[in-house]
Scaffold this active site. Sequence first.
Site, PDB file in Angstrom:
ATOM      1  N   GLU A  49       0.834  -1.206   0.000  1.00 39.75           N
ATOM      2  CA  GLU A  49       0.000   0.000   0.000  1.00 39.75           C
ATOM      3  C   GLU A  49       0.867   1.253   0.000  1.00 39.75           C
ATOM      4  O   GLU A  49       0.614   2.210  -0.745  1.00 39.75           O
ATOM      5  CB  GLU A  49      -0.914  -0.013   1.228  1.00 39.75           C
ATOM      6  CG  GLU A  49      -1.726   1.252   1.416  1.00 39.75           C
ATOM      7  CD  GLU A  49      -2.125   1.451   2.860  1.00 39.75           C
ATOM      8  OE1 GLU A  49      -2.363   2.618   3.231  1.00 39.75           O
ATOM      9  OE2 GLU A  49      -2.180   0.462   3.619  1.00 39.75           O
ATOM     10  N   ASP A  88       0.875   3.876  -3.076  1.00 39.94           N
ATOM     11  CA  ASP A  88       0.504   5.278  -2.874  1.00 39.94           C
ATOM     12  C   ASP A  88       1.443   6.194  -3.663  1.00 39.94           C
ATOM     13  O   ASP A  88       0.997   7.151  -4.317  1.00 39.94           O
ATOM     14  CB  ASP A  88       0.557   5.607  -1.382  1.00 39.94           C
ATOM     15  CG  ASP A  88       0.265   7.072  -1.111  1.00 39.94           C
ATOM     16  OD1 ASP A  88      -0.893   7.494  -1.279  1.00 39.94           O
ATOM     17  OD2 ASP A  88       1.213   7.801  -0.742  1.00 39.94           O
ATOM     18  N   ASP A 122      -7.113   1.175   0.485  1.00 45.00           N
ATOM     19  CA  ASP A 122      -5.772   0.645   0.757  1.00 45.00           C
ATOM     20  C   ASP A 122      -5.458  -0.542  -0.143  1.00 45.00           C
ATOM     21  O   ASP A 122      -4.332  -0.687  -0.641  1.00 45.00           O
ATOM     22  CB  ASP A 122      -5.657   0.218   2.221  1.00 45.00           C
ATOM     23  CG  ASP A 122      -5.669   1.400   3.186  1.00 45.00           C
ATOM     24  OD1 ASP A 122      -5.543   2.544   2.716  1.00 45.00           O
ATOM     25  OD2 ASP A 122      -5.829   1.162   4.395  1.00 45.00           O
ATOM     26  N   GLU A 177      -4.495   0.645  -3.630  1.00 38.00           N
ATOM     27  CA  GLU A 177      -3.115   1.126  -3.649  1.00 38.00           C
ATOM     28  C   GLU A 177      -2.133  -0.037  -3.584  1.00 38.00           C
ATOM     29  O   GLU A 177      -1.093  -0.033  -4.272  1.00 38.00           O
ATOM     30  CB  GLU A 177      -2.879   2.091  -2.491  1.00 38.00           C
ATOM     31  CG  GLU A 177      -3.573   3.435  -2.671  1.00 38.00           C
ATOM     32  CD  GLU A 177      -3.282   4.403  -1.547  1.00 38.00           C
ATOM     33  OE1 GLU A 177      -3.284   5.620  -1.804  1.00 38.00           O
ATOM     34  OE2 GLU A 177      -3.042   3.952  -0.407  1.00 38.00           O
TER      35      GLU A 177
END
Length: 245
Positions: free
Chosen positions: A58, A62, A131, A134
């Site tokens: 994650e 991101d 999440d 990502e």
Amino acid sequence: MPASDTGTAAPAPPAAQAAPAALLALQERIGHRFTHPALLLRALTHRSFSAEHNERLELLGDSVLSLAVTTLLYQHLDSHNEGELSRTRANLVKQDTLHRLALALGLPELLRLGEGEARSGGRQRASILADALEALLGAVYLDAGFAAAEALVRRLYAGIDLRPGQGAHGKDAKTALQEWLQGRKMQLPLYTVAATRGQAHLQTFEVQCQINETGQSARGQGSSRRAAEQAAAAQLLQQLQNTRP
């Protein structure tokens, strides 16, 4: 690029794992077949399920998402200043947008959650789904590099208005397809279940999405009828955008 996180995820009990057909269908929806399938499983694993969860992916995803979206905006909004680009990017990568995109991909049915988290509604929780999306981007990056991850971001955001001040948000594929058709005064699509496979608790649905007036159609698969409809709509929308103005 070597997949440094592969091979480390502890195997889940069979009943808790997504059916292989559902994972293959997800890879078809995102347009990427994993060389290292363990990365895909890790991306779908919440910390409540296993110590080998998706939080590191994650974090990576991101950053990948931020760079890919920034590049997309830089290329498409060449007359806008830094402040406008920054605000638009913030809107495109916020939790609500990622949640909607995750729903369109059918991620809720594929998440690996602990029993308590699943019972408390974790499969629909916006933070968990954002999440996971990502993490999926991070997994694609590790599996095939930035170009593959950036291509996925562009596909995910293809139906979103990127202009500043437009309240950009992720639309689910069925909504995006309906709006595309209505904008051209075309008939709405019909969804029919073409096939179901597997046992009751591990079924895979195949749905056909068709526009009768043009004869165009596409099929999608998912671990629920809803997920399969979304996948079929996404395929048909892409087909229409590639063949019609």
